[in-house]
Design a protein around this motif. Structure first.
Motif, mmCIF file in Angstrom:
data_model
loop_
_atom_site.group_PDB
_atom_site.id
_atom_site.type_symbol
_atom_site.label_atom_id
_atom_site.label_comp_id
_atom_site.label_asym_id
_atom_site.label_seq_id
_atom_site.Cartn_x
_atom_site.Cartn_y
_atom_site.Cartn_z
ATOM 1 N N ALA A 58 46.565 68.009 50.229
ATOM 2 C CA ALA A 58 46.496 67.979 48.758
ATOM 3 C C ALA A 58 46.113 69.337 48.167
ATOM 4 O O ALA A 58 46.614 69.716 47.114
ATOM 5 C CB ALA A 58 45.488 66.921 48.303
ATOM 6 N N PHE A 59 45.206 70.063 48.850
ATOM 7 C CA PHE A 59 44.711 71.329 48.294
ATOM 8 C C PHE A 59 45.682 72.485 48.535
ATOM 9 O O PHE A 59 45.417 73.612 48.156
ATOM 10 C CB PHE A 59 43.345 71.672 48.887
ATOM 11 N N LEU A 69 45.379 67.751 40.538
ATOM 12 C CA LEU A 69 44.899 67.341 41.850
ATOM 13 C C LEU A 69 45.452 65.965 42.185
ATOM 14 O O LEU A 69 45.505 65.090 41.339
ATOM 15 C CB LEU A 69 43.368 67.314 41.817
ATOM 16 N N ALA A 70 45.879 65.795 43.440
ATOM 17 C CA ALA A 70 46.428 64.512 43.877
ATOM 18 C C ALA A 70 45.425 63.392 43.591
ATOM 19 O O ALA A 70 44.223 63.619 43.564
ATOM 20 C CB ALA A 70 46.747 64.572 45.365
ATOM 21 N N LYS A 71 45.952 62.195 43.362
ATOM 22 C CA LYS A 71 45.121 61.062 42.947
ATOM 23 C C LYS A 71 43.882 60.855 43.806
ATOM 24 O O LYS A 71 42.789 60.761 43.323
ATOM 25 C CB LYS A 71 45.957 59.771 42.969
ATOM 26 N N ASP A 72 44.091 60.754 45.099
ATOM 27 C CA ASP A 72 42.988 60.341 45.950
ATOM 28 C C ASP A 72 43.007 61.174 47.227
ATOM 29 O O ASP A 72 43.358 60.689 48.289
ATOM 30 C CB ASP A 72 43.172 58.838 46.271
ATOM 31 N N PRO A 73 42.639 62.469 47.111
ATOM 32 C CA PRO A 73 42.735 63.306 48.295
ATOM 33 C C PRO A 73 41.791 62.819 49.392
ATOM 34 O O PRO A 73 40.655 62.458 49.122
ATOM 35 C CB PRO A 73 42.329 64.699 47.793
ATOM 36 N N LYS A 74 42.281 62.787 50.610
ATOM 37 C CA LYS A 74 41.446 62.383 51.745
ATOM 38 C C LYS A 74 40.909 63.630 52.426
ATOM 39 O O LYS A 74 41.428 64.718 52.257
ATOM 40 C CB LYS A 74 42.283 61.584 52.737
ATOM 41 N N ARG A 75 39.897 63.409 53.217
ATOM 42 C CA ARG A 75 39.294 64.537 53.904
ATOM 43 C C ARG A 75 40.092 64.846 55.164
ATOM 44 O O ARG A 75 40.337 63.967 55.977
ATOM 45 C CB ARG A 75 37.878 64.136 54.258
ATOM 46 N N SER A 76 40.500 66.114 55.318
ATOM 47 C CA SER A 76 41.202 66.509 56.541
ATOM 48 C C SER A 76 40.199 66.603 57.682
ATOM 49 O O SER A 76 39.092 67.093 57.488
ATOM 50 C CB SER A 76 41.878 67.864 56.348
#
Lengths: 166, 317
Positions: A58-59, A69-76
């Motif tokens: 997302a980043f 920013l994407a709706k619900d970015p997850k942690r890489s």
């Protein structure tokens, strides 16, 4: 219109294809969210030495300026050293190639892999970047205005479906 | 009702001015985004390209080292260019008005203004006068609000306690002068914390505190009982001379957090402090450096929270 391929069968097919390429330095990274589902399957079936990595690029997306920013970015989470690994980068559907571009940029911020091969459950027309999959489960014709997406039901079964593009 | 000045027409975050008035979904989105930025800050290369080519102006009309530094680190980790202005010592001293300072910086093509000001409402004034593509983040205004501190407190609580439902949170000390306390209280009530307590002497608790949805205590023994989270506020030295308090020692005796008082809280309670700490006044070293303290993780989380806020405002929500 031809019926969509069975995602479960495609997974099994990819496992067979990848068995020949897996070596001691092979590691796998799945792209959130659908790619991570596929990667979980492949990773378990191939019994890879290194734990599965998960990536949400997302980043690194090129549409941030337009879409935010994407709706619900997850942690890489990449729980192994990327340096020198032969990476299998896994996504569900290869379409424009932009997600793969973003994912590769992010991967290089973790280290310098020896190689990256792209593994997708399905690919479709519409590439906007010079990206191609080394291992694709199937090629799917997608009608204009529709998008192909992967679903996972409560039992964990994967299926491909068409939905109207947003 | 006038439109919330922090949100754009689509209900997305345009400026961050105060936690008060922000819907729950926005708060949760900031905390979720911050969580993914924590992943970035744990890598060797702690940088992502989101704000490449954007300029962030740190406008601190009031001193602060930690807040300014963490905003600077956050902006740099997003690949923005950061310009720190010592405005108190330059333009303002020469008599330039706040809005003229901002207009000049805007002419230098700013994208984000991070504003700290001694007067409540200053960042609101700036937000009303910036161009549509410019964003304002409040880094502390007067006694009013310090929303990024409140958000990092909320992030820290969620990190250690997982959920907000069922928690007892006690905020201790000089609530009257604390923008940190005000921001945190609004955040906690919006996110559904069932019991927020404020503890302090009568002179340091705002008269209308219970209207904020908190329970007021003047005794640590009662207020700390079974707390899951204890937030200590900084006691500013000038309050002592202002006749609100007899002395630092007296304050420490009644409201300073010692191991003995902390034992009244739940055994797994966490202790927070926005810094800078006055050891031996509002908090004893045995607590600040003890196993319940999450004061330094707060600072680390603050960077990710500020990355989340900047990337949300600059990306249109």
């Amino acid at each position: 219109m031809a019926a969509l391929p069975d995602a479960e069968k495609l997974c099994a097919q990819l496992v067979r294809a990848l068995q020949g390429v897996v070596g001691p330095s092979t590691a796998m990274v799945g792209i959130h969210t659908g790619g991570a589902w596929v990667a979980e399957r492949l990773h378990a079936a191939l019994a890879l030495k290194f734990p599965l990595g998960l990536l949400d690029p997302a980043f690194y997306r090129d549409d941030y300026a337009k879409q935010g920013l994407a709706k619900d970015p997850k942690r890489s989470k990449i729980p192994f050293d990327v340096e020198g690994k032969d990476l299998l980068l896994v996504d569900d559907v290869l379409y424009t190639g932009r997600t793969v571009r973003a994912a590769m940029n992010e991967l290089f911020d973790y280290g310098r892999p020896a190689s990256i091969a792209l593994v997708v459950l399905a690919e479709r027309d519409g590439r906007q970047l010079p990206v191609c999959a080394q291992h694709a489960g199937a090629r799917v014709e997608v009608p204009a205005g529709m998008r192909l997406r992967l679903r996972r039901d409560a039992e964990g079964r994967l299926s491909l479906e068409l939905e109207r593009a947003a | 009702m006038p439109r919330n000045p922090q949100l754009n027409g689509n209900g997305e975050l345009q400026h961050l001015l105060s936690i008060e008035g922000l819907p729950r979904e926005i708060l949760v989105k900031i905390l979720d985004a911050a969580e993914s930025f924590v992943g970035v800050t744990e890598r060797d290369i702690k940088k992502v390209p989101l704000l490449r080519g954007k300029s962030v102006f740190n406008l601190f009309f009031e001193g602060s080292t930690r807040t300014r530094t963490t905003f600077e680190i956050a902006a740099k980790r997003l690949s923005a260019d950061v310009i720190n202005l010592n405005v108190a010592a330059s333009s303002t001293a020469k008599g330039e008005s706040l809005l003229d300072t901002v207009a000049n910086l805007s002419a230098m093509q700013a994208d984000i203004f991070v504003v700290r000001h001694g007067s409540s409402g200053a960042p609101f004034l700036v937000a009303r006068h910036v161009k549509p593509h410019e964003h304002v983040i409040n880094a502390g205004d007067g006694r009013h609000a310090h929303p990024t501190q409140g958000l990092l407190d909320l992030y820290t609580i969620r990190h250690y306690k997982k959920e907000f439902g069922g928690l007892v949170v006690a905020i201790v000390g000089d609530v009257l002068h604390s923008r940190v306390a005000r921001s945190l209280i609004h955040g906690l009530t919006t996110l559904g914390v069932p019991e927020v307590r404020v503890i302090g002497p009568q002179t340091l608790i705002p008269a209308g505190a219970s209207a904020l949805g908190v329970r007021v205590f003047h005794s640590m023994r009662e207020g700390l009982k079974d707390a899951d989270v204890v937030v200590m506020l900084r006691l500013q030295n000038e309050r002592m001379s202002g006749a609100l308090l007899p002395s630092a020692q007296e304050f420490n005796k009644h409201y300073g957090l010692s191991l003995e008082k902390l034992a009244l809280a739940r055994p797994d309670a966490i202790v927070m402090h926005p810094g800078p700490m006055n050891r031996g006044v509002e908090i004893d070293s045995s607590v600040a450096d003890g196993p319940h303290s999450v004061i330094l993780p707060q600072v680390t989380f603050g960077i990710s929270v500020r990355m989340a806020v900047m990337s949300m405002v600059a990306g249109g929500g």
